[in-house]
Design an enzyme around this catalytic site. Structure first.
Site, PDB file in Angstrom:
ATOM      1  N   ASP A  50       0.836  -1.211   0.000  1.00  0.00           N
ATOM      2  CA  ASP A  50       0.000   0.000   0.000  1.00  0.00           C
ATOM      3  C   ASP A  50       0.872   1.262   0.000  1.00  0.00           C
ATOM      4  O   ASP A  50       0.370   2.379  -0.079  1.00  0.00           O
ATOM      5  CB  ASP A  50      -1.022  -0.002   1.152  1.00  0.00           C
ATOM      6  CG  ASP A  50      -0.377  -0.057   2.528  1.00  0.00           C
ATOM      7  OD1 ASP A  50       0.860  -0.143   2.618  1.00  0.00           O
ATOM      8  OD2 ASP A  50      -1.131  -0.008   3.527  1.00  0.00           O
ATOM      9  N   SER A  51       2.208   1.055   0.026  1.00  0.00           N
ATOM     10  CA  SER A  51       3.147   2.172  -0.183  1.00  0.00           C
ATOM     11  C   SER A  51       2.898   2.813  -1.538  1.00  0.00           C
ATOM     12  O   SER A  51       3.338   3.936  -1.776  1.00  0.00           O
ATOM     13  CB  SER A  51       4.592   1.661  -0.096  1.00  0.00           C
ATOM     14  OG  SER A  51       4.792   0.586  -0.993  1.00  0.00           O
ATOM     15  N   GLU A 120      -1.070  -5.775   8.636  1.00  0.00           N
ATOM     16  CA  GLU A 120      -0.229  -5.193   9.682  1.00  0.00           C
ATOM     17  C   GLU A 120      -0.841  -5.480  11.052  1.00  0.00           C
ATOM     18  O   GLU A 120      -2.064  -5.345  11.227  1.00  0.00           O
ATOM     19  CB  GLU A 120      -0.131  -3.667   9.487  1.00  0.00           C
ATOM     20  CG  GLU A 120       0.629  -3.280   8.232  1.00  0.00           C
ATOM     21  CD  GLU A 120       0.791  -1.770   8.061  1.00  0.00           C
ATOM     22  OE1 GLU A 120       0.525  -1.007   9.017  1.00  0.00           O
ATOM     23  OE2 GLU A 120       1.191  -1.350   6.961  1.00  0.00           O
ATOM     24  N   GLU A 187       9.455  -4.358  10.246  1.00  0.00           N
ATOM     25  CA  GLU A 187       9.843  -3.041   9.719  1.00  0.00           C
ATOM     26  C   GLU A 187      10.326  -2.113  10.835  1.00  0.00           C
ATOM     27  O   GLU A 187       9.719  -2.053  11.917  1.00  0.00           O
ATOM     28  CB  GLU A 187       8.643  -2.400   8.993  1.00  0.00           C
ATOM     29  CG  GLU A 187       8.961  -1.000   8.486  1.00  0.00           C
ATOM     30  CD  GLU A 187       7.998  -0.453   7.448  1.00  0.00           C
ATOM     31  OE1 GLU A 187       7.051  -1.169   7.057  1.00  0.00           O
ATOM     32  OE2 GLU A 187       8.200   0.701   7.030  1.00  0.00           O
TER      33      GLU A 187
HETATM   34  O1  KIV Z   1       3.527  -1.101   1.627  1.00  0.00           O
HETATM   35  C1  KIV Z   1       4.654  -1.602   1.502  1.00  0.00           C
HETATM   36  O2  KIV Z   1       5.341  -1.450   0.476  1.00  0.00           O
HETATM   37  C2  KIV Z   1       5.142  -2.401   2.630  1.00  0.00           C
HETATM   38  C3  KIV Z   1       6.590  -2.746   2.646  1.00  0.00           C
HETATM   39  C4  KIV Z   1       7.382  -1.555   3.020  1.00  0.00           C
HETATM   40  C5  KIV Z   1       6.866  -3.897   3.526  1.00  0.00           C
HETATM   41  O3  KIV Z   1       4.402  -2.721   3.500  1.00  0.00           O
END
Ligand code: KIV
Length: 269
Positions: A50-51, A120, A187
């Site tokens: 979701d990044s 998460e 993380e």
């Molecule tokens: O959203 C993402 O890209 C992530 C990674 C940083 C693990 O959760």
């Protein structure tokens, strides 16, 4: 030198579990078919994180990503990289209770070819993870610094700085493992704490900002390739100066258009 695996075969959760102690796992994010195809035969897993809400959609955090967006991008990734083990990151608000988590994860499996979903949370989400895994959904956990908690925690905080916090993270990892997750992202955790967590569980840990002590690493593609310019977290290594290279290339193109050297005779019908 090419590191494309001659023995390339699709990953599955059993191979990922067995990698612990045998092989370091490389995970990279992708949001589109083009890059997914480039990563397919090198990365062990591709995460549609979701990044993408930050690096692709330009938002300040991940919280406004929604399931439609994640499914759209995961479909593109699965189409570009049909042999990859692709994980869809469940966006904020899509797993607030067992029923909504299962309904949304089933929708993911029905609408795209994701092999697994990521959620998460540690002890607080164990019952939800258990509900997913006992209904045949493969789950990757994510503990430590959890970007979806940024507003409720007042910022991004590195974890594992005290004995108590490290103990909590170990409890989180064990709870996620017991709930049936096949691996866990750790993380933003001090390296010593990440080492203790990795030793405490039998499933692979995939670190980001957690030192080289985990069973694998994950990086966001636009960080790794130097395209994301807003800031560079300490743990990121740029393997390419992506933004400079793109700017130079576009500058050259604009100059060629202006001086009429593009297109040339060979580039016209
Ligand atoms: O959203 C993402 O890209 C992530 C990674 C940083 C693990 O959760």
């Amino acid at each position: 030198m090419s590191i494309i695996r001659a023995d390339f075969e699709k990953m599955n959760i059993n191979k990922i579990r067995k990698a612990k102690g045998n092989k370091k796992l490389s995970v990279i994010t992708a949001y589109d078919a083009l890059f997914a195809k480039l990563f397919e035969e090198m990365a062990d897993m591709i995460l549609v994180g979701d990044s993408l809400n930050m690096s692709f959609a330009g938002q300040k955090d991940t919280l406004s990503a929604n399931l439609e967006q994640m499914i759209y991008h995961t479909k593109a990734v699965c189409t570009g990289a049909p042999k990859a083990f692709v994980i869809l990151d469940m966006p904020f608000g899509t797993y607030i209770n067992k029923d909504s988590a299962l309904k949304n994860a089933v929708r993911v499996y029905q609408e795209c070819n994701a092999a697994a979903v990521k959620v998460e949370g540690g002890e607080d989400k164990a019952d939800i993870i258990k509900h997913l895994t006992s209904n045949s959904i493969a789950v990757m956990g994510h503990i430590g610094l959890m970007p979806q908690y940024v507003r409720s925690e007042g910022g991004y905080k590195v974890r594992g700085k005290t004995k108590e916090d490290t103990q909590q993270l170990i409890k989180d990892a064990k709870a996620v493992e017991k709930a049936g997750a096949f691996c866990i992202v750790i993380e933003g955790v001090l390296s010593q704490a990440a080492k203790e967590i990795t030793q405490a569980v039998n499933i692979p840990t995939i670190g980001i900002g957690a030192g080289n002590v985990t069973d694998g690493q994950v990086l966001v593609w636009s960080d790794m390739l130097g395209f994301f310019e807003d800031f560079k977290p300490k743990f990121v290594r740029h393997y390419l100066q992506g933004s400079s290279l793109v700017k130079e290339a576009v500058h050259e193109y604009v100059q060629d258009v202006q001086n009429e050297s593009f297109p040339n005779k060979n580039e016209e019908y």
